[in-house]
Design an enzyme around this catalytic site. Structure first.
Site, PDB file in Angstrom:
ATOM      1  N   ALA A  82     -89.976   5.133  -3.814  1.00  0.00           N
ATOM      2  CA  ALA A  82     -88.760   4.331  -3.609  1.00  0.00           C
ATOM      3  C   ALA A  82     -89.052   2.875  -3.911  1.00  0.00           C
ATOM      4  O   ALA A  82     -90.184   2.413  -3.772  1.00  0.00           O
ATOM      5  CB  ALA A  82     -88.276   4.447  -2.161  1.00  0.00           C
ATOM      6  N   SER A  84     -88.546  -0.617  -2.275  1.00  0.00           N
ATOM      7  CA  SER A  84     -88.427  -0.806  -0.825  1.00  0.00           C
ATOM      8  C   SER A  84     -88.271  -2.247  -0.357  1.00  0.00           C
ATOM      9  O   SER A  84     -88.126  -2.471   0.842  1.00  0.00           O
ATOM     10  CB  SER A  84     -89.654  -0.198  -0.142  1.00  0.00           C
ATOM     11  N   THR A  99     -83.788   4.282  -8.944  1.00  0.00           N
ATOM     12  CA  THR A  99     -84.903   5.023  -8.343  1.00  0.00           C
ATOM     13  C   THR A  99     -84.471   5.733  -7.069  1.00  0.00           C
ATOM     14  O   THR A  99     -84.685   6.936  -6.904  1.00  0.00           O
ATOM     15  CB  THR A  99     -86.066   4.054  -8.027  1.00  0.00           C
ATOM     16  N   THR A 133     -85.654   5.150   5.980  1.00  0.00           N
ATOM     17  CA  THR A 133     -85.841   3.928   6.760  1.00  0.00           C
ATOM     18  C   THR A 133     -84.814   3.818   7.883  1.00  0.00           C
ATOM     19  O   THR A 133     -83.705   4.357   7.771  1.00  0.00           O
ATOM     20  CB  THR A 133     -85.692   2.716   5.819  1.00  0.00           C
ATOM     21  N   ASP A 134     -85.141   3.041   8.924  1.00  0.00           N
ATOM     22  CA  ASP A 134     -84.153   2.787   9.980  1.00  0.00           C
ATOM     23  C   ASP A 134     -83.099   1.778   9.523  1.00  0.00           C
ATOM     24  O   ASP A 134     -82.089   1.584  10.215  1.00  0.00           O
ATOM     25  CB  ASP A 134     -84.841   2.316  11.273  1.00  0.00           C
ATOM     26  N   GLU A 135     -83.311   1.139   8.350  1.00  0.00           N
ATOM     27  CA  GLU A 135     -82.319   0.155   7.892  1.00  0.00           C
ATOM     28  C   GLU A 135     -80.983   0.801   7.552  1.00  0.00           C
ATOM     29  O   GLU A 135     -79.961   0.107   7.479  1.00  0.00           O
ATOM     30  CB  GLU A 135     -82.844  -0.621   6.679  1.00  0.00           C
ATOM     31  N   TYR A 159     -80.707  -2.449  -0.790  1.00  0.00           N
ATOM     32  CA  TYR A 159     -81.809  -1.525  -0.514  1.00  0.00           C
ATOM     33  C   TYR A 159     -81.387  -0.456   0.486  1.00  0.00           C
ATOM     34  O   TYR A 159     -81.524   0.749   0.235  1.00  0.00           O
ATOM     35  CB  TYR A 159     -83.036  -2.289   0.022  1.00  0.00           C
ATOM     36  N   ALA A 161     -78.458   0.451   1.493  1.00  0.00           N
ATOM     37  CA  ALA A 161     -77.357   1.296   1.001  1.00  0.00           C
ATOM     38  C   ALA A 161     -77.898   2.365   0.061  1.00  0.00           C
ATOM     39  O   ALA A 161     -77.457   3.525   0.088  1.00  0.00           O
ATOM     40  CB  ALA A 161     -76.313   0.438   0.300  1.00  0.00           C
ATOM     41  N   LYS A 163     -80.917   3.685   0.139  1.00  0.00           N
ATOM     42  CA  LYS A 163     -81.641   4.689   0.942  1.00  0.00           C
ATOM     43  C   LYS A 163     -80.638   5.569   1.697  1.00  0.00           C
ATOM     44  O   LYS A 163     -80.839   6.784   1.828  1.00  0.00           O
ATOM     45  CB  LYS A 163     -82.609   4.018   1.917  1.00  0.00           C
ATOM     46  N   ASN A 188     -90.400  -0.612  10.636  1.00  0.00           N
ATOM     47  CA  ASN A 188     -91.309  -1.386   9.772  1.00  0.00           C
ATOM     48  C   ASN A 188     -92.748  -0.906   9.924  1.00  0.00           C
ATOM     49  O   ASN A 188     -93.249  -0.802  11.039  1.00  0.00           O
ATOM     50  CB  ASN A 188     -91.265  -2.872  10.157  1.00  0.00           C
ATOM     51  N   HIS A 293     -79.097 -11.216   6.522  1.00  0.00           N
ATOM     52  CA  HIS A 293     -80.341 -10.855   7.231  1.00  0.00           C
ATOM     53  C   HIS A 293     -80.058 -10.009   8.481  1.00  0.00           C
ATOM     54  O   HIS A 293     -79.459 -10.494   9.439  1.00  0.00           O
ATOM     55  CB  HIS A 293     -81.050 -12.159   7.629  1.00  0.00           C
TER      56      HIS A 293
HETATM   57  O1  DAU Z   1     -87.263  -1.097   8.871  1.00  0.00           O
HETATM   58  C1  DAU Z   1     -87.960  -0.492   7.834  1.00  0.00           C
HETATM   59  C2  DAU Z   1     -88.012  -1.413   6.638  1.00  0.00           C
HETATM   60  O2  DAU Z   1     -88.911  -2.446   6.915  1.00  0.00           O
HETATM   61  C3  DAU Z   1     -88.378  -0.699   5.356  1.00  0.00           C
HETATM   62  O3  DAU Z   1     -87.404   0.252   5.047  1.00  0.00           O
HETATM   63  C4  DAU Z   1     -88.507  -1.698   4.212  1.00  0.00           C
HETATM   64  O4  DAU Z   1     -88.916  -1.054   3.047  1.00  0.00           O
HETATM   65  C5  DAU Z   1     -89.520  -2.744   4.594  1.00  0.00           C
HETATM   66  O5  DAU Z   1     -89.633  -3.695   3.568  1.00  0.00           O
HETATM   67  C6  DAU Z   1     -89.113  -3.407   5.898  1.00  0.00           C
HETATM   68  O6  DAU Z   1     -87.942  -4.225   5.713  1.00  0.00           O
HETATM   69  P1  DAU Z   1     -87.862  -5.714   6.254  1.00  0.00           P
HETATM   70  O7  DAU Z   1     -86.833  -6.440   5.477  1.00  0.00           O
HETATM   71  O8  DAU Z   1     -87.758  -5.737   7.741  1.00  0.00           O
HETATM   72  O9  DAU Z   1     -89.372  -6.206   5.852  1.00  0.00           O
HETATM   73  P2  DAU Z   1     -89.924  -7.590   5.315  1.00  0.00           P
HETATM   74  O10 DAU Z   1     -91.404  -7.524   5.448  1.00  0.00           O
HETATM   75  O11 DAU Z   1     -89.358  -7.971   3.999  1.00  0.00           O
HETATM   76  O12 DAU Z   1     -89.374  -8.636   6.396  1.00  0.00           O
HETATM   77  C7  DAU Z   1     -89.676  -8.506   7.778  1.00  0.00           C
HETATM   78  C8  DAU Z   1     -88.964  -9.619   8.502  1.00  0.00           C
HETATM   79  O13 DAU Z   1     -89.598 -10.850   8.164  1.00  0.00           O
HETATM   80  C9  DAU Z   1     -87.515  -9.781   8.109  1.00  0.00           C
HETATM   81  O14 DAU Z   1     -86.774 -10.177   9.265  1.00  0.00           O
HETATM   82  C10 DAU Z   1     -87.520 -10.913   7.091  1.00  0.00           C
HETATM   83  C11 DAU Z   1     -88.677 -11.762   7.557  1.00  0.00           C
HETATM   84  N1  DAU Z   1     -89.425 -12.475   6.487  1.00  0.00           N
HETATM   85  C12 DAU Z   1     -89.867 -11.760   5.433  1.00  0.00           C
HETATM   86  C13 DAU Z   1     -90.577 -12.385   4.413  1.00  0.00           C
HETATM   87  C14 DAU Z   1     -91.046 -11.595   3.207  1.00  0.00           C
HETATM   88  C15 DAU Z   1     -89.706 -13.836   6.621  1.00  0.00           C
HETATM   89  O15 DAU Z   1     -89.312 -14.475   7.623  1.00  0.00           O
HETATM   90  N2  DAU Z   1     -90.401 -14.451   5.616  1.00  0.00           N
HETATM   91  C16 DAU Z   1     -90.842 -13.793   4.512  1.00  0.00           C
HETATM   92  O16 DAU Z   1     -91.440 -14.423   3.612  1.00  0.00           O
END
Ligand code: DAU
Length: 351
Positions: A82, A84, A99, A133-135, A159, A161, A163, A188, A293
Site C-alpha cells: 500500500a 501509506s 495502488t 489502518t484505524d484511519e 490515504y 479514503a 484504504k 500507528n 489533520h
Molecule cells: O493510524 C495508522 C496510520 O498511522 C497508518 O495507517 C499510516 O500509514 C501511518 O503513516 C500513520 O499515519 P499518521 O499520519 O498518524 O503518521 P505520521 O507519522 O505521518 O504522523 C504522525 C503524527 O505526527 C501526525 O499527527 C502528524 C504528525 N507529524 C508528522 C510528521 C511527518 C508531525 O507533527 N511532523 C512531521 O514531520
C-alpha cells in the site's frame, strides 16, 4: 503453510516476513515491486533461506500475479502492499487510488479466481488477510471512546479514503463470493526499518543530525503507538487462526501526544548520543499544520487480544528505546536513503 505476502519489503511487511521466517516454518513468497519505501536490506537476514522467494511484481500486474500464485500455490495471502503516507496522499492522491484501490481489486480478483480452482481441503483452509489502518474510522475527540471493530467508517484524507475503499472491496468479496477474506485495522506502528518520512524515524534522524524537528500545529494530536514486531506477531496469529469475515482492531493501548513523543525521542537521543551544543528539545520547531489533520486515533484491541490470544509485548517507552538505539546503530541505512532516494522536503533538510 505457504504464505504469499504483498509489500514484504515495506516497513510492516518486512517485519511480517522476518517473523514468518524466523519464528515459523512457513514458506514465504514476497510480492513486492520495490517502490520508494521498499528496502531489500530489511530482509537481508532471511532472504537467502530456501523457504523465501521474492517476486518483484506489482499488485496491478494481473498476468504476473496469476503466474506467481499458480506456481507458488499459497495457502494464505497477507496483503500489506500500500501507499501509506498521509502527507504524500494530500500532495498526490493518484498513486494511492491506483495502488490501494485498483491494486487491491486486482489482487482480490486474481486471488479469488485462484481460490475457486483449489481442491476442497485446500480451498476450505485458504485465507486472505487484508491489512488496513484505524484511519478509516476518522478521528476521535478527546472524550470519545477508542475505535473498535464496530466503529463506523469516516475516512478524512485521500490515504484513509483509499484504504477504506479497499476494506469495503475485501468485505464485498467475502459476502458476495464467500471468499475467505478478513481485515485487520491497526494503529500507528514504529520500530526498525521505518522509512524516514513518518514522525518517529524523521524525528530520530533529525535529532541525531542536529536538524529542526518539525512538529505540525501545536503537537497536541494524539496517536496510539504499536511496536512493529508486536504487530507482525498479531498478523501471523491472525493468518493462522483468524476467521473469514471477521475484523480485528489491533493496538497496544499506548496513546501519546506528538509533542510527548518528540520530547521522549529528544531525551533518548541525548542519553545515547549527548550533544555538546545542548539538549535536542531546542530543535523542536512548530510548523504549519497538516490540512485536515486528524486529531486523535486510539484502538481498543480487546477483541483481537481475546480471539487471537495475542497481546503487545512492548509498551511505548520500551519500544521507543529499542527503536532509537536501532537508528543510532544503523546510520548507513538511513543516510544512504536520505542521499539517494529522498527528496528532502519533509525531512526538514535544506534543498
Ligand atoms: O493510524 C495508522 C496510520 O498511522 C497508518 O495507517 C499510516 O500509514 C501511518 O503513516 C500513520 O499515519 P499518521 O499520519 O498518524 O503518521 P505520521 O507519522 O505521518 O504522523 C504522525 C503524527 O505526527 C501526525 O499527527 C502528524 C504528525 N507529524 C508528522 C510528521 C511527518 C508531525 O507533527 N511532523 C512531521 O514531520
Amino acid at each position: 503453510m505457504r504464505v504469499a505476502v504483498t509489500g514484504g519489503c515495506g516497513f510492516i511487511g518486512s517485519a511480517v516476513v522476518r517473523h514468518l521466517m524466523q519464528r515459523t516454518s512457513h514458506q514465504v513468497l514476497n510480492i513486492d515491486c520495490m517502490t520508494y519505501a521498499a528496502s531489500e536490506e530489511s530482509l537481508a537476514a532471511v532472504s537467502s533461506d530456501p523457504r523465501y522467494r521474492h517476486a518483484p511484481i506489482s499488485i496491478n500486474d494481473r498476468p504476473a500475479l496469476e503466474k506467481v500464485l499458480a506456481e507458488f500455490q499459497p495457502d494464505a495471502i497477507m496483503h500489506l502492499a500500500a501507499e501509506s503516507h498521509v502527507d504524500r496522499s494530500i500532495d498526490g492522491p493518484d498513486v494511492f487510488i491506483q495502488t490501494n484501490i485498483v491494486g487491491t481489486y486486482c489482487l482480490l480478483d486474481v486471488a479469488h479466481r485462484y481460490w475457486l480452482k483449489l481442491e476442497a481441503e485446500k480451498k476450505t483452509g485458504f485465507r486472505f488477510l487484508h491489512i488496513s489502518t484505524d484511519e478509516v474510522f476518522g478521528h476521535l475527540a478527546p472524550e470519545d471512546p477508542p475505535f473498535t471493530e464496530d466503529t463506523a467508517y469516516d475516512p478524512r484524507s485521500p490515504y484513509s479514503a483509499s484504504k477504506a475503499a479497499s476494506d469495503h472491496l475485501v468485505r464485498a468479496w467475502y459476502h458476495t463470493y464467500g471468499f475467505p477474506a478478513f481485515v485487520t485495522n491497526t494503529t500507528n506502528n514504529y520500530g526498525p526499518w521505518h522509512f524516514p518520512e513518518k514522525l518517529i524515524p524523521l524525528m530520530i534522524i533529525n535529532a541525531l543530525e542536529g536538524r529542526p524537528l518539525p512538529v505540525y500545529g501545536r503537537g497536541e494530536n494524539l496517536r496510539d503507538w504499536l511496536f512493529v514486531e508486536d504487530h507482525a506477531a498479531a498478523l501471523v496469529r491472525a493468518v493462522e487462526c483468524g476467521k473469514p469475515g471477521e475484523t480485528y482492531a489491533i493496538g497496544a493501548r499506548q496513546p501519546r501526544s506528538n509533542l510527548d513523543v518528540v520530547r521522549r525521542i529528544c531525551a533518548l537521543v541525548d542519553e545515547l548520543e549527548p550533544d555538546p551544543a545542548g539538549p535536542r528539545e531546542r530543535l523542536i520547531s512548530f510548523v504549519s499544520d497538516r490540512p485536515g489533520h486528524d486529531f486523535r486515533y486510539e484502538i481498543d484491541p480487546g477483541h483481537a487480544e481475546r480471539c487471537l490470544d495475542w497481546k503487545a509485548e512492548h509498551d511505548f517507552e520500551t519500544g521507543l528505546r529499542r527503536t532509537v538505539q536501532w537508528y543510532v546503530d544503523n546510520r548507513s541505512w538511513w543516510q544512504t536513503l536520505r542521499k539517494q532516494r529522498y527528496d528532502g522536503r519533509r525531512l526538514g533538510v535544506e534543498k
